[in-house]
Design an enzyme around this catalytic site. Sequence first.
Site, PDB file in Angstrom:
ATOM      1  N   CYS A 110       0.842  -1.194   0.000  1.00 41.19           N
ATOM      2  CA  CYS A 110       0.000   0.000   0.000  1.00 41.19           C
ATOM      3  C   CYS A 110       0.879   1.246   0.000  1.00 41.19           C
ATOM      4  O   CYS A 110       2.096   1.170   0.121  1.00 41.19           O
ATOM      5  CB  CYS A 110      -0.923   0.014   1.213  1.00 41.19           C
ATOM      6  N   CYS A 136       3.326   1.730   2.755  1.00 40.15           N
ATOM      7  CA  CYS A 136       4.598   1.002   2.671  1.00 40.15           C
ATOM      8  C   CYS A 136       5.672   1.868   2.019  1.00 40.15           C
ATOM      9  O   CYS A 136       6.787   1.998   2.542  1.00 40.15           O
ATOM     10  CB  CYS A 136       4.416  -0.286   1.864  1.00 40.15           C
ATOM     11  N   ASP A 175      -6.576  15.124 -27.801  1.00 38.12           N
ATOM     12  CA  ASP A 175      -5.776  14.881 -28.999  1.00 38.12           C
ATOM     13  C   ASP A 175      -6.729  15.026 -30.188  1.00 38.12           C
ATOM     14  O   ASP A 175      -7.949  14.971 -30.033  1.00 38.12           O
ATOM     15  CB  ASP A 175      -5.182  13.470 -28.941  1.00 38.12           C
ATOM     16  N   ASP A 186      -5.459   8.704 -28.019  1.00 43.56           N
ATOM     17  CA  ASP A 186      -5.609   7.336 -28.512  1.00 43.56           C
ATOM     18  C   ASP A 186      -4.304   6.680 -28.922  1.00 43.56           C
ATOM     19  O   ASP A 186      -4.222   5.468 -29.020  1.00 43.56           O
ATOM     20  CB  ASP A 186      -6.527   7.327 -29.748  1.00 43.56           C
ATOM     21  N   ASP A 212       0.462   9.614 -27.431  1.00 41.73           N
ATOM     22  CA  ASP A 212      -0.261  10.234 -26.316  1.00 41.73           C
ATOM     23  C   ASP A 212       0.053   9.573 -24.975  1.00 41.73           C
ATOM     24  O   ASP A 212      -0.383  10.075 -23.935  1.00 41.73           O
ATOM     25  CB  ASP A 212      -1.771  10.160 -26.551  1.00 41.73           C
TER      26      ASP A 212
END
Length: 734
Positions: free
Chosen positions: A16, A19, A423, A620, A624
């Site tokens: 987690c 930690c 984009d 996409d 990107d």
Amino acid sequence: MKKDKKIELNIGGMTCAACSATIERNVKKMPGVNQIQVNLITKKAVALIDAELVDPSQIIKTINKLGYDVLPDEKKSKIDETKSYLIKLVFATLFTLPLFYIAMGHMIGLPIPNIINPHHYPLAFGLTQLGLVIPIMAVGYRFYTHGFRNLFLRQPNMDSLIAIGTGSAFLYGIYALININQGIGLYFESVGVIISLILLGKYLEAVSKGKTSQAIKKLMELSPETARVIRDGQEFIIPFEEVMVGDAIRVKPGEKIPVDGVIIEGYTSVDESMLTGESLPVEKKTGDFVIGASLNKLGSFIYRATKIGKDTVLSQIIRLIEEAQGKKAPIAKLADTVSGFFVPVVIAIAFFSAVIWGFIQKDFEFSLTIFVSVLVIACPCALGLATPTAIMVGTGMGAQAGVLIKGGDILEAVHKIDTVVFDKTKTLTQGTPYVVHSPFEMETNKSLMNMVYSVEKASEHPLAEAIVAYLEEKGASLMPLDEFKAIPGLGLEAKIKNDIIQIGNEQLMESYHIALTEPEASEAWAKQGKTVIYIAVNSEMIAKMAIADVLKPESKKIVADLQKRGLEVILLTGDHPTTAHAIAKDLGIEQVFAQVLPDQKAKIIQEIKNTGKKVAMVGDGINDALALVEADVGISIANASDIAIESADIVLMKNDLNGVRKAIDLSKKTIKTIKENLFWAFAYNVIGIPIAAGVLYLVNGILLNPMIAALAMAFSSVSVVLNALRLRLYKMKD
């Protein structure tokens, strides 16, 4: 001036955010450690140290003392965290179900084997429960090792609460088992249920992390496995890792370019969409730079390798994504934040309550009951489930609506978004060139249409493919070509019967001294980002066409909708400024960043964030990926590259940009539910702890039994789950 030494360590055992924070806090205290950043996702620690003051081995020892492992690269754990928690959850559940049945079933008249009937064989009844609970505690051993260690380091976390609560209940169960004939209740089933529920929460949390690290792996897979090098006049095929700077490399049509370099012979067309996002291949000639992992489309060429290994553009993008992921720390859960003071407060209340009642009642069992009741009722089941249950329901609803959200931290970030960056290519537009203007709508031009169709059919250029597809829909027919010639960078020339036809750009017409007609229309098309194709027959311009990447049907609506909600919309693309501004004007977008490379996209996102804005990036392509990671929330569409999908926080599975709005709406609703869950979880503790500490006994002489405390804890968990399930009643608008 001394220069800091950079070291990288692979760390195992982190579960987690607490930690990674524990490692950072303790290592930072060491003399000579100037900076350290621990990335929970990549399981890496990067530190800047003064090598004269501290040795890496000392840092490793410190991390080991904290209970975490420092692993060499070749021994790095390959066990999937999600699968690991699922196995533990299934194992614990297999023992918890019979344990709970045996402990509670007889109270409501359910049959149990006579040999373990508590009325006839109480010792067998208790030992059976003990035998079932020990494997459950064993599978959750990390709660105890990490929980108690962090407690001793005065850095308690949720594991500490779990360890103390279940550990106390277990010890009380042992005490009750020893005195089984005195009718003292056993609480082993509380231990089993608590650990199983917490493992469920951990599993859901692991699922919600998604597969971010897979993005880097997929980027690495882009490079071709081999390269065709020319050395001493001979051609060899070697692994691309063995390419050296200065090597001459031949690349044939359809092959990927192995490393970065400069063309020394030939002419070609290269698909660089994986880097620039530009939908059209780029013409390349002698002296032009080519990028490793991009795709050669048309001609064969030879180039000189200039950058290899970590210096290539692709490798730099990989490095930048790793750094961006490191900077994008997981959002701290409220439960983890308060555990730093909640745990010691609960322990103090339990201890002092037990001591005080011990002096008052002079009864050890009474004091022990108070102590265990406080710890059991304060055990953070509801607190631990408040977030993941709402996430599970919210993300499930999102998936049904075609919006894949990869975790609670994403949901928390989305509802704060005030800026959406899009984009262009394949995000707002179709990403494929289409003929948008042509002279072939009239039957009178059918002869010319057949000529154009026949010439373009012989070409392999992407624009030719668009023209051919368009003319085939118009019913064009093939005509035999007597001659055909492709003129690189300009267009095509052919002879059909007695006619010479030229098709291409303005430069082609100029090279043949062909006068252009209606230049105003051509100029207007160009300003709109359209590619103009001229058609001449026998040195006379006859007609022209325009080709463009057209908008998706929903693009205008979603941009207008987001702007109505008060969100700022920005266009960020690798495409030409003329095209970008034309698209932006059509969409009503005022701010535009055009002709930018992947690393520049990420820098622009960072600059926007530096103004205090919360940014969502919608894209996409591979180009990107870095920007998607750098943004507060990265959103990718379904037909995107695998890397964009892995890098994104949200994936629009139906390839529908309306999913951006749906994600925002769902986020607000889910976060509201999570806050309600956390409120009731805390309220439960605020009310329950005083009752367990003996306040109720003072009022009416009723002592809260740890069994009732366990049932109350279970009820709080159920209430949290039921509240999360209310999300299913929410209907998202299309």
